[in-house]
Scaffold this motif. Structure first.
Motif, PDB file in Angstrom:
ATOM      1  N   TYR A  69       0.899  -1.186  -0.043  1.00 51.90           N
ATOM      2  CA  TYR A  69       0.062   0.159  -0.081  1.00 51.90           C
ATOM      3  C   TYR A  69       0.830   1.045   0.004  1.00 51.90           C
ATOM      4  O   TYR A  69       1.073   1.946   0.983  1.00 51.90           O
ATOM      5  CB  TYR A  69      -1.016  -0.150   1.176  1.00 51.90           C
ATOM      6  N   MET A 106      -1.700   2.826   9.024  1.00 48.39           N
ATOM      7  CA  MET A 106      -2.501   2.309   7.892  1.00 48.39           C
ATOM      8  C   MET A 106      -3.560   3.232   7.599  1.00 48.39           C
ATOM      9  O   MET A 106      -4.179   4.039   8.401  1.00 48.39           O
ATOM     10  CB  MET A 106      -2.904   0.827   8.228  1.00 48.39           C
ATOM     11  N   ARG A 113     -13.122  -2.415   1.758  1.00 45.91           N
ATOM     12  CA  ARG A 113     -13.952  -2.891   2.861  1.00 45.91           C
ATOM     13  C   ARG A 113     -14.323  -1.651   3.935  1.00 45.91           C
ATOM     14  O   ARG A 113     -15.416  -1.342   4.182  1.00 45.91           O
ATOM     15  CB  ARG A 113     -13.336  -4.011   3.531  1.00 45.91           C
ATOM     16  N   ASP A 188     -11.899  -7.631  17.147  1.00 49.28           N
ATOM     17  CA  ASP A 188     -12.024  -8.526  15.959  1.00 49.28           C
ATOM     18  C   ASP A 188     -11.457  -7.616  14.698  1.00 49.28           C
ATOM     19  O   ASP A 188     -10.931  -8.138  14.077  1.00 49.28           O
ATOM     20  CB  ASP A 188     -13.643  -8.520  15.599  1.00 49.28           C
ATOM     21  N   GLY A 192      -8.453  -8.466  12.052  1.00 50.49           N
ATOM     22  CA  GLY A 192      -8.336  -8.395  10.822  1.00 50.49           C
ATOM     23  C   GLY A 192      -7.354  -7.557  10.091  1.00 50.49           C
ATOM     24  O   GLY A 192      -6.692  -8.138   8.988  1.00 50.49           O
ATOM     25  N   TRP A 193      -6.951  -6.468  10.552  1.00 51.15           N
ATOM     26  CA  TRP A 193      -5.901  -5.618  10.071  1.00 51.15           C
ATOM     27  C   TRP A 193      -4.313  -6.446  10.165  1.00 51.15           C
ATOM     28  O   TRP A 193      -3.818  -6.320   9.354  1.00 51.15           O
ATOM     29  CB  TRP A 193      -5.748  -4.422  10.624  1.00 51.15           C
ATOM     30  N   GLU A 196      -4.503  -8.921   7.451  1.00 51.27           N
ATOM     31  CA  GLU A 196      -4.292  -8.389   6.100  1.00 51.27           C
ATOM     32  C   GLU A 196      -2.723  -7.680   6.004  1.00 51.27           C
ATOM     33  O   GLU A 196      -1.946  -7.699   5.004  1.00 51.27           O
ATOM     34  CB  GLU A 196      -5.050  -6.983   6.128  1.00 51.27           C
ATOM     35  N   ALA A 214     -10.006 -13.809   4.462  1.00 53.04           N
ATOM     36  CA  ALA A 214     -10.335 -14.516   5.744  1.00 53.04           C
ATOM     37  C   ALA A 214     -11.428 -13.800   6.703  1.00 53.04           C
ATOM     38  O   ALA A 214     -11.894 -12.643   6.496  1.00 53.04           O
ATOM     39  CB  ALA A 214      -8.937 -14.353   6.534  1.00 53.04           C
ATOM     40  N   VAL A 215     -12.003 -14.920   7.270  1.00 59.47           N
ATOM     41  CA  VAL A 215     -13.158 -14.279   8.372  1.00 59.47           C
ATOM     42  C   VAL A 215     -12.878 -14.763   9.601  1.00 59.47           C
ATOM     43  O   VAL A 215     -12.087 -15.865   9.738  1.00 59.47           O
ATOM     44  CB  VAL A 215     -14.412 -14.905   7.940  1.00 59.47           C
ATOM     45  N   THR A 216     -13.344 -14.334  10.555  1.00 57.50           N
ATOM     46  CA  THR A 216     -13.058 -14.647  11.963  1.00 57.50           C
ATOM     47  C   THR A 216     -13.958 -15.940  12.258  1.00 57.50           C
ATOM     48  O   THR A 216     -15.327 -16.072  12.233  1.00 57.50           O
ATOM     49  CB  THR A 216     -13.555 -13.536  12.783  1.00 57.50           C
ATOM     50  N   ALA A 217     -13.349 -16.910  12.686  1.00 58.46           N
ATOM     51  CA  ALA A 217     -14.188 -18.136  12.737  1.00 58.46           C
ATOM     52  C   ALA A 217     -14.457 -18.362  14.202  1.00 58.46           C
ATOM     53  O   ALA A 217     -15.432 -18.867  14.824  1.00 58.46           O
ATOM     54  CB  ALA A 217     -13.304 -19.482  12.639  1.00 58.46           C
ATOM     55  N   ARG A 245      -5.162 -22.880   6.297  1.00 59.32           N
ATOM     56  CA  ARG A 245      -6.015 -21.930   6.185  1.00 59.32           C
ATOM     57  C   ARG A 245      -6.195 -21.182   7.593  1.00 59.32           C
ATOM     58  O   ARG A 245      -6.951 -20.143   7.728  1.00 59.32           O
ATOM     59  CB  ARG A 245      -7.200 -22.340   5.593  1.00 59.32           C
ATOM     60  N   LYS A 246      -5.812 -21.776   8.491  1.00 57.91           N
ATOM     61  CA  LYS A 246      -6.135 -21.273  10.048  1.00 57.91           C
ATOM     62  C   LYS A 246      -4.873 -20.480  10.526  1.00 57.91           C
ATOM     63  O   LYS A 246      -3.847 -20.806  10.607  1.00 57.91           O
ATOM     64  CB  LYS A 246      -6.260 -22.481  11.006  1.00 57.91           C
ATOM     65  N   LEU A 267      -9.258 -16.929  15.942  1.00 60.70           N
ATOM     66  CA  LEU A 267      -9.114 -17.880  14.688  1.00 60.70           C
ATOM     67  C   LEU A 267      -9.559 -17.301  13.441  1.00 60.70           C
ATOM     68  O   LEU A 267     -10.710 -17.211  13.234  1.00 60.70           O
ATOM     69  CB  LEU A 267      -9.473 -19.187  15.244  1.00 60.70           C
ATOM     70  N   ILE A 269      -9.918 -17.698   9.429  1.00 61.61           N
ATOM     71  CA  ILE A 269      -9.728 -19.011   8.487  1.00 61.61           C
ATOM     72  C   ILE A 269      -9.940 -18.145   7.208  1.00 61.61           C
ATOM     73  O   ILE A 269     -10.572 -17.677   6.961  1.00 61.61           O
ATOM     74  CB  ILE A 269     -10.752 -20.039   8.653  1.00 61.61           C
ATOM     75  N   LYS A 272     -12.357 -20.876   1.472  1.00 64.16           N
ATOM     76  CA  LYS A 272     -12.078 -21.486   0.227  1.00 64.16           C
ATOM     77  C   LYS A 272     -12.168 -20.971  -1.080  1.00 64.16           C
ATOM     78  O   LYS A 272     -11.324 -21.375  -1.770  1.00 64.16           O
ATOM     79  CB  LYS A 272     -13.147 -22.912   0.321  1.00 64.16           C
TER      80      LYS A 272
END
Ligand SMILES: CCCCCCCCCCCCCCCC(=O)SCCNC(=O)CCNC(=O)[C@H](O)C(C)(C)COP(=O)(O)OP(=O)(O)OC[C@H]1O[C@@H](n2cnc3c(N)ncnc32)[C@H](O)[C@@H]1OP(=O)(O)O
Length: 274
Positions: A69, A106, A113, A188, A192-193, A196, A214-217, A245-246, A267, A269, A272
């Motif tokens: 970036y 950042m 998003r 959360d 996520g950052w 990234e 990825a999403v928060t599982a 993937r985790k 976590l 993940i 797919k």
């Protein structure tokens, strides 16, 4: 070239305090105090067009601009926190203490998003006076020496991101205490950052061609002390481990005074198909 290094050993806390103090020493509008002592040089990202972070942030986010970036930040030398740490004896430092890092701010507006301000929880609906008044994200960047020494593979615990935040008086659960769900939200997002940031590191993804969204599982938060309304704090996110993937993270929320207010584990993940 122009970057200063914050000593990792023994000075990380000082760096955080300096960072926090500095961020909170200025108003939200980014006005710099007269005769402020920070940041005399600056490099302006050539590609920077629409948004420039206030100088107060630039002063703690020195960075050689990279392909990550590239138009995120105005860069200035970070404040020399070593001068606040005179107890450190350079002559007695072992090699590890020479490992350095700095923080790069950042810019959420650069990211699709988070630039969706009308629909994003933190940067949209819950942003503003009395609510989430500040949520400034900083990527921790290792200097060249540290990069060389960085352990490779999926299990190297390290701080990836910090968030300098402030929550007002309209997001409480009990009177005067910020709602735990809000703190979970703040955790959360920080995670996520961190994800990234990691995924943009050249050597991090084992399979860069596979989907990277990825999403928060799973998210677990321990609330250690009431985070009272009108508080400022810092979230620190650590990457712990990656298994396919985790991706596992932990984080903590520190008060302005450095007290641990909450801690979380996450976590994420990689999906797919996205
Ligand atoms: C500078 C740039 C800044 C950029 C800035 C933007 C950042 C942008 C980053 C995005 C981060 C956004 C930060 C907000 C994050 C949300 O808020 S995301 C929204 C909330 N989360 C969701 O909606 C997720 C909903 N859940 C799902 O979609 C699916 O359950 C999942 C999580 C994708 C997993 O589905 P799946 O891929 O089919 O999983 P599956 O193959 O069954 O299992 C894979 C592995 O995971 C394990 N697993 C699956 N679920 C779980 C679970 N809940 N607990 C534990 N283990 C689990 C399985 O046991 C399995 O383990 P192994 O057998 O491989 O050892």
């Amino acid at each position: 070239m122009m970057q200063s290094h914050i000593r990792q050993s023994g000075a990380a806390a000082a760096a955080a305090v300096a960072l926090f103090s500095y961020c909170t020493a200025f108003g939200r509008e980014g006005k710099k105090e007269e005769n402020g002592s920070v940041g005399v040089h600056h490099l302006v990202a050539a590609a920077l067009v629409e948004w420039r972070p206030p100088r107060r942030h630039a002063a703690i986010s020195s960075a050689p601009l990279t392909s990550f970036y590239p138009n995120l930040a105005i860069c200035e030398p970070i404040r020399d926190v070593e001068s606040d740490n005179d107890d450190d004896d350079d002559d007695n430092d072992d090699n590890d203490s020479d490992v350095g890092f700095y923080y790069l701010r950042m810019n959420p507006k650069e990211v699709e998003r988070t630039s969706l301000s009308d629909s994003h929880a933190i940067f949209g609906a819950l942003s503003g006076t009395g609510m989430i008044e500040r949520y400034d994200i900083y990527r921790r960047v290792l200097d060249d020496v540290a990069v060389e020494r960085k352990p490779r593979g999926g299990s190297s615990r390290r701080e990836v991101v910090i968030v300098n935040l402030s929550v007002g008086d309209k997001l409480n659960g009990h009177g005067g205490i910020v709602h735990g769900g809000i703190l979970s939200l703040l955790f959360d997002e920080a995670m996520g950052w961190a994800y990234e940031c990691l995924r943009h590191e050249d050597d991090w993804l084992d399979d860069p061609s596979s989907p990277v969204t990825a999403v928060t599982a799973n998210l677990t938060v321990d609330f250690r002390a009431p985070f009272v309304e009108g508080s400022e704090g810092v979230i620190r996110v650590y990457h712990d481990e990656r298994k396919g993937r985790k991706i596992y993270f932990t984080a903590k929320l520190e008060s302005k005074d450095g007290e641990e207010m909450a801690k979380g584990s996450f976590l994420a993940i990689r999906m797919k198909y996205l």
